[in-house]
Design a protein around this motif. Structure first.
Motif, PDB file in Angstrom:
ATOM      1  N   GLU A 165       0.842  -1.205   0.000  1.00  0.00           N
ATOM      2  CA  GLU A 165       0.000   0.000   0.000  1.00  0.00           C
ATOM      3  C   GLU A 165       0.874   1.251   0.000  1.00  0.00           C
ATOM      4  O   GLU A 165       0.642   2.191  -0.749  1.00  0.00           O
TER       5      GLU A 165
ATOM      6  N   ALA B 219       4.253   5.722  -5.310  1.00  0.00           N
ATOM      7  CA  ALA B 219       4.323   5.764  -6.775  1.00  0.00           C
ATOM      8  C   ALA B 219       3.291   6.734  -7.339  1.00  0.00           C
ATOM      9  O   ALA B 219       3.575   7.493  -8.265  1.00  0.00           O
ATOM     10  N   THR B 220       2.103   6.718  -6.764  1.00  0.00           N
ATOM     11  CA  THR B 220       1.048   7.633  -7.210  1.00  0.00           C
ATOM     12  C   THR B 220       1.452   9.087  -6.943  1.00  0.00           C
ATOM     13  O   THR B 220       1.289   9.953  -7.801  1.00  0.00           O
ATOM     14  N   ALA B 221       1.986   9.334  -5.754  1.00  0.00           N
ATOM     15  CA  ALA B 221       2.422  10.694  -5.414  1.00  0.00           C
ATOM     16  C   ALA B 221       3.538  11.138  -6.353  1.00  0.00           C
ATOM     17  O   ALA B 221       3.567  12.298  -6.789  1.00  0.00           O
TER      18      ALA B 221
ATOM     19  N   ALA C 106       3.994  10.158  -9.451  1.00  0.00           N
ATOM     20  CA  ALA C 106       3.411  10.424 -10.769  1.00  0.00           C
ATOM     21  C   ALA C 106       2.699  11.778 -10.775  1.00  0.00           C
ATOM     22  O   ALA C 106       2.784  12.531 -11.753  1.00  0.00           O
ATOM     23  N   ILE C 107       2.024  12.099  -9.687  1.00  0.00           N
ATOM     24  CA  ILE C 107       1.335  13.391  -9.582  1.00  0.00           C
ATOM     25  C   ILE C 107       2.346  14.523  -9.617  1.00  0.00           C
ATOM     26  O   ILE C 107       2.168  15.524 -10.320  1.00  0.00           O
TER      27      ILE C 107
ATOM     28  N   ASN D  69       3.649  15.083 -13.110  1.00  0.00           N
ATOM     29  CA  ASN D  69       2.676  15.824 -13.922  1.00  0.00           C
ATOM     30  C   ASN D  69       2.676  17.302 -13.574  1.00  0.00           C
ATOM     31  O   ASN D  69       2.587  18.159 -14.460  1.00  0.00           O
TER      32      ASN D  69
ATOM     33  N   GLY E  56       2.576   1.722  -3.340  1.00  0.00           N
ATOM     34  CA  GLY E  56       1.627   2.201  -4.344  1.00  0.00           C
ATOM     35  C   GLY E  56       1.307   3.666  -4.163  1.00  0.00           C
ATOM     36  O   GLY E  56       1.217   4.430  -5.124  1.00  0.00           O
ATOM     37  N   THR E  57       1.146   4.076  -2.905  1.00  0.00           N
ATOM     38  CA  THR E  57       0.861   5.481  -2.612  1.00  0.00           C
ATOM     39  C   THR E  57       2.037   6.364  -3.015  1.00  0.00           C
ATOM     40  O   THR E  57       1.849   7.432  -3.603  1.00  0.00           O
TER      41      THR E  57
END
Length: 65
Positions: free
Chosen positions: A16, A22-24, A26-27, A30, A19-20
């Motif tokens: 978890e 990795a998401t942060a 990617a954000i 961007n 994954g969090t």
């Protein structure tokens, strides 16, 4: 058996967290790309404005005055 259950729960938390993160990431990537695009747009607008100012200075009668 309890140790195995605890191990599974802790492993799931690690997944978890990864994954969090990795998401942060990617954000953030961007956001940086959007910032660079905005910076480039502002740079182009400034360049255009400077060119127009130079043209007006070179030909002060072009404005009709």
């Amino acid at each position: 058996m309890l140790a195995l259950s605890v191990l599974v729960v802790l492993a799931a938390c690690g997944v978890e967290t990864a994954g969090t993160a990795a998401t942060a990431g990617a954000i953030k990537k961007n956001e940086i790309e959007q910032g660079r695009a905005t910076q480039e747009q502002v740079r182009q607008q400034l360049q255009k404005s400077m060119e127009q100012s130079q043209q007006r200075a070179a030909d002060p009668l072009a404005d009709g005055y």
